[in-house]
Motif scaffolding. Structure first.
Motif, PDB file in Angstrom:
ATOM      1  N   GLY A  58     -15.699  -6.459  19.402  1.00  0.00           N
ATOM      2  CA  GLY A  58     -16.098  -6.223  20.703  1.00  0.00           C
ATOM      3  C   GLY A  58     -16.583  -7.196  21.380  1.00  0.00           C
ATOM      4  O   GLY A  58     -16.369  -8.448  21.074  1.00  0.00           O
ATOM      5  N   ILE A  59     -17.307  -7.002  22.362  1.00  0.00           N
ATOM      6  CA  ILE A  59     -18.149  -8.311  23.365  1.00  0.00           C
ATOM      7  C   ILE A  59     -19.346  -8.557  23.018  1.00  0.00           C
ATOM      8  O   ILE A  59     -20.256  -8.061  22.556  1.00  0.00           O
ATOM      9  CB  ILE A  59     -18.103  -7.683  24.788  1.00  0.00           C
ATOM     10  N   TRP A  60     -19.515 -10.039  22.943  1.00  0.00           N
ATOM     11  CA  TRP A  60     -20.829 -10.459  22.726  1.00  0.00           C
ATOM     12  C   TRP A  60     -21.265 -11.280  24.072  1.00  0.00           C
ATOM     13  O   TRP A  60     -20.739 -12.246  24.530  1.00  0.00           O
ATOM     14  CB  TRP A  60     -20.839 -11.636  21.729  1.00  0.00           C
ATOM     15  N   ALA A  61     -22.372 -10.480  24.740  1.00  0.00           N
ATOM     16  CA  ALA A  61     -22.718 -11.038  26.156  1.00  0.00           C
ATOM     17  C   ALA A  61     -23.876 -12.185  25.894  1.00  0.00           C
ATOM     18  O   ALA A  61     -24.660 -11.754  25.210  1.00  0.00           O
ATOM     19  CB  ALA A  61     -23.142 -10.006  26.939  1.00  0.00           C
ATOM     20  N   ASP A  62     -23.972 -13.258  26.641  1.00  0.00           N
ATOM     21  CA  ASP A  62     -25.004 -14.126  26.498  1.00  0.00           C
ATOM     22  C   ASP A  62     -25.447 -14.132  27.891  1.00  0.00           C
ATOM     23  O   ASP A  62     -24.654 -14.569  28.905  1.00  0.00           O
ATOM     24  CB  ASP A  62     -24.577 -15.691  26.028  1.00  0.00           C
ATOM     25  N   LEU A  63     -26.618 -14.021  27.979  1.00  0.00           N
ATOM     26  CA  LEU A  63     -27.300 -13.919  29.346  1.00  0.00           C
ATOM     27  C   LEU A  63     -27.975 -15.193  29.752  1.00  0.00           C
ATOM     28  O   LEU A  63     -28.778 -15.800  29.155  1.00  0.00           O
ATOM     29  CB  LEU A  63     -28.146 -12.442  29.457  1.00  0.00           C
ATOM     30  N   GLY A  64     -27.871 -15.513  30.937  1.00  0.00           N
ATOM     31  CA  GLY A  64     -28.473 -17.027  31.423  1.00  0.00           C
ATOM     32  C   GLY A  64     -28.089 -17.946  30.507  1.00  0.00           C
ATOM     33  O   GLY A  64     -29.004 -18.475  30.080  1.00  0.00           O
ATOM     34  N   SER A  65     -26.828 -18.134  30.297  1.00  0.00           N
ATOM     35  CA  SER A  65     -26.515 -19.295  29.353  1.00  0.00           C
ATOM     36  C   SER A  65     -26.978 -20.670  29.637  1.00  0.00           C
ATOM     37  O   SER A  65     -26.988 -21.322  28.610  1.00  0.00           O
ATOM     38  CB  SER A  65     -24.918 -19.193  29.032  1.00  0.00           C
ATOM     39  N   GLY A  66     -26.950 -21.075  30.660  1.00  0.00           N
ATOM     40  CA  GLY A  66     -27.452 -22.385  31.013  1.00  0.00           C
ATOM     41  C   GLY A  66     -26.804 -23.433  30.267  1.00  0.00           C
ATOM     42  O   GLY A  66     -25.561 -23.691  30.765  1.00  0.00           O
ATOM     43  N   GLY A  67     -27.243 -24.201  29.361  1.00  0.00           N
ATOM     44  CA  GLY A  67     -26.334 -25.168  28.570  1.00  0.00           C
ATOM     45  C   GLY A  67     -25.503 -24.699  27.654  1.00  0.00           C
ATOM     46  O   GLY A  67     -24.936 -25.450  26.981  1.00  0.00           O
ATOM     47  N   GLY A  68     -25.442 -23.371  27.548  1.00  0.00           N
ATOM     48  CA  GLY A  68     -24.575 -22.866  26.355  1.00  0.00           C
ATOM     49  C   GLY A  68     -25.450 -22.626  25.079  1.00  0.00           C
ATOM     50  O   GLY A  68     -25.010 -22.119  24.104  1.00  0.00           O
ATOM     51  N   LEU A  69     -26.851 -22.388  25.022  1.00  0.00           N
ATOM     52  CA  LEU A  69     -27.636 -21.964  24.259  1.00  0.00           C
ATOM     53  C   LEU A  69     -28.407 -20.827  24.216  1.00  0.00           C
ATOM     54  O   LEU A  69     -29.127 -20.464  25.182  1.00  0.00           O
ATOM     55  CB  LEU A  69     -28.974 -23.155  24.007  1.00  0.00           C
ATOM     56  N   PRO A  70     -27.826 -19.566  23.304  1.00  0.00           N
ATOM     57  CA  PRO A  70     -27.015 -19.972  22.031  1.00  0.00           C
ATOM     58  C   PRO A  70     -25.519 -19.627  22.229  1.00  0.00           C
ATOM     59  O   PRO A  70     -24.716 -19.704  21.474  1.00  0.00           O
ATOM     60  CB  PRO A  70     -27.742 -18.906  21.209  1.00  0.00           C
ATOM     61  N   GLY A  71     -25.154 -19.243  23.596  1.00  0.00           N
ATOM     62  CA  GLY A  71     -23.786 -18.745  23.592  1.00  0.00           C
ATOM     63  C   GLY A  71     -22.672 -19.384  23.020  1.00  0.00           C
ATOM     64  O   GLY A  71     -21.908 -18.980  22.404  1.00  0.00           O
ATOM     65  N   ILE A  72     -22.638 -20.987  23.346  1.00  0.00           N
ATOM     66  CA  ILE A  72     -21.526 -21.728  23.022  1.00  0.00           C
ATOM     67  C   ILE A  72     -21.646 -21.842  21.553  1.00  0.00           C
ATOM     68  O   ILE A  72     -20.589 -21.693  20.702  1.00  0.00           O
ATOM     69  CB  ILE A  72     -21.698 -23.079  23.678  1.00  0.00           C
ATOM     70  N   VAL A  73     -22.976 -21.946  20.924  1.00  0.00           N
ATOM     71  CA  VAL A  73     -23.157 -22.529  19.398  1.00  0.00           C
ATOM     72  C   VAL A  73     -22.473 -21.217  18.791  1.00  0.00           C
ATOM     73  O   VAL A  73     -21.745 -21.500  17.694  1.00  0.00           O
ATOM     74  CB  VAL A  73     -24.643 -22.614  19.403  1.00  0.00           C
ATOM     75  N   LEU A  74     -22.888 -19.842  19.260  1.00  0.00           N
ATOM     76  CA  LEU A  74     -22.390 -18.632  18.505  1.00  0.00           C
ATOM     77  C   LEU A  74     -20.723 -18.438  18.562  1.00  0.00           C
ATOM     78  O   LEU A  74     -20.248 -18.169  17.743  1.00  0.00           O
ATOM     79  CB  LEU A  74     -23.052 -17.441  19.349  1.00  0.00           C
ATOM     80  N   ALA A  75     -20.279 -18.621  19.983  1.00  0.00           N
ATOM     81  CA  ALA A  75     -18.839 -18.762  19.887  1.00  0.00           C
ATOM     82  C   ALA A  75     -18.207 -19.722  18.889  1.00  0.00           C
ATOM     83  O   ALA A  75     -17.138 -19.596  18.479  1.00  0.00           O
ATOM     84  CB  ALA A  75     -18.411 -19.225  21.544  1.00  0.00           C
ATOM     85  N   ILE A  76     -18.859 -20.892  18.920  1.00  0.00           N
ATOM     86  CA  ILE A  76     -18.295 -21.866  17.895  1.00  0.00           C
ATOM     87  C   ILE A  76     -18.335 -21.209  16.502  1.00  0.00           C
ATOM     88  O   ILE A  76     -17.282 -21.504  15.736  1.00  0.00           O
ATOM     89  CB  ILE A  76     -18.895 -23.290  17.976  1.00  0.00           C
ATOM     90  N   ALA A  77     -19.650 -21.059  16.204  1.00  0.00           N
ATOM     91  CA  ALA A  77     -19.844 -20.342  14.825  1.00  0.00           C
ATOM     92  C   ALA A  77     -18.826 -19.024  14.545  1.00  0.00           C
ATOM     93  O   ALA A  77     -18.684 -18.966  13.281  1.00  0.00           O
ATOM     94  CB  ALA A  77     -21.377 -20.037  14.536  1.00  0.00           C
ATOM     95  N   PHE A  78     -18.655 -18.255  15.426  1.00  0.00           N
ATOM     96  CA  PHE A  78     -17.961 -16.999  15.121  1.00  0.00           C
ATOM     97  C   PHE A  78     -16.514 -17.002  15.750  1.00  0.00           C
ATOM     98  O   PHE A  78     -15.726 -16.057  15.793  1.00  0.00           O
ATOM     99  CB  PHE A  78     -18.815 -15.864  15.842  1.00  0.00           C
ATOM    100  N   ALA A  79     -15.846 -18.291  15.832  1.00  0.00           N
ATOM    101  CA  ALA A  79     -14.615 -18.194  16.337  1.00  0.00           C
ATOM    102  C   ALA A  79     -13.441 -17.727  15.539  1.00  0.00           C
ATOM    103  O   ALA A  79     -12.737 -17.458  16.177  1.00  0.00           O
ATOM    104  CB  ALA A  79     -14.369 -19.975  16.472  1.00  0.00           C
ATOM    105  N   SER A  80     -13.765 -17.296  14.172  1.00  0.00           N
ATOM    106  CA  SER A  80     -12.751 -16.913  13.556  1.00  0.00           C
ATOM    107  C   SER A  80     -12.901 -15.297  13.531  1.00  0.00           C
ATOM    108  O   SER A  80     -12.213 -14.668  13.067  1.00  0.00           O
ATOM    109  CB  SER A  80     -12.739 -17.368  11.935  1.00  0.00           C
ATOM    110  N   ARG A  81     -13.916 -14.884  14.131  1.00  0.00           N
ATOM    111  CA  ARG A  81     -14.246 -13.365  14.332  1.00  0.00           C
ATOM    112  C   ARG A  81     -13.495 -12.870  15.544  1.00  0.00           C
ATOM    113  O   ARG A  81     -13.413 -13.385  16.414  1.00  0.00           O
ATOM    114  CB  ARG A  81     -15.698 -13.039  14.428  1.00  0.00           C
ATOM    115  N   PRO A  82     -13.328 -11.243  15.386  1.00  0.00           N
ATOM    116  CA  PRO A  82     -12.489 -10.665  16.548  1.00  0.00           C
ATOM    117  C   PRO A  82     -13.480 -10.474  17.630  1.00  0.00           C
ATOM    118  O   PRO A  82     -13.713  -9.042  18.056  1.00  0.00           O
ATOM    119  CB  PRO A  82     -11.830  -9.413  16.029  1.00  0.00           C
TER     120      PRO A  82
END
Length: 198
Positions: A58-82
């Motif tokens: 599914g979708i993981w929504a990151d609200l008010g991402s700013g500099g990417g914390l935590p959205g970018i960090v999570l996208a990197i960490a979970f890059a192998s997940r669907p």
């Protein structure tokens, strides 16, 4: 659940850190005083979600991402997940930074939506995150709008999280699990689900 990160993940986190440092003087992505502790104060802080969340679809929504914390960090960490990450950021310059990060790190699982949270069509997200965005009572309408009925919200909160929870419960019903922060005394990660009007 992520414990020992792969070399590819580590390399991407390092590259992301470098980009944050490079862009920060032009766009205030994180407080300049925290740059010397960028890894522990910001990136490792966000990685705590990975030790507790186990997204599978599914979708993981990151609200008010700013500099990417935590959205970018999570996208990197979970890059192998669907999982498809959707980062919502209304500030055009910050959205430009996030797009640059996504492009340079090859994060094909991540999309940047340069739009206000309340203006975005409901995302029906299986997972949702936010860090340093707003007090919980102000976040609850966003959760109600964008979180799927059986979804999970992962909210990073400071020392006053309990007071925020108490105030939010006056107007909202929700299930709550709390995880004590390993990086900031008194802070917590709130796992919220089953959101409805009180």
């Amino acid at each position: 659940m992520i414990e020992n990160v792969s070399r590819e993940t580590q390399d991407r986190l390092d590259a992301y850190q470098d980009l944050l440092i490079r862009w920060n003087p032009r766009i205030n992505l994180v407080s300049p005083s925290t740059i010397p502790q960028l890894r522990s104060r910001h990136i490792d802080d966000c990685l705590q979600i990975c030790a507790n969340a186990d997204p599978d679809k599914g979708i993981w929504a990151d609200l008010g991402s700013g500099g990417g914390l935590p959205g970018i960090v999570l996208a990197i960490a979970f890059a192998s997940r669907p999982i498809q990450f959707v980062l919502l950021e209304s500030d055009q310059r910050k959205a430009a930074f996030l797009r640059s990060v996504v492009r340079q790190l090859g994060l094909s699982n991540t999309r940047i939506d340069n739009i206000r949270i309340e203006a975005r069509d409901p995302l029906d997200a299986a997972y949702l995150s936010a860090r340093a965005l707003a007090p919980l009572p102000r976040l609850m309408p966003y959760l109600d709008r964008h979180l799927a009925k059986d979804g999970q919200a992962w909210l990073m909160k400071g020392e006053k999280w309990q007071a925020e929870v108490d105030e939010a419960r006056q107007h909202w019903k929700f299930e709550l699990e709390t995880i004590a922060s390993n990086t900031q005394a008194g802070a917590a990660i709130l796992k919220i689900s089953e959101v409805s009007d009180a």
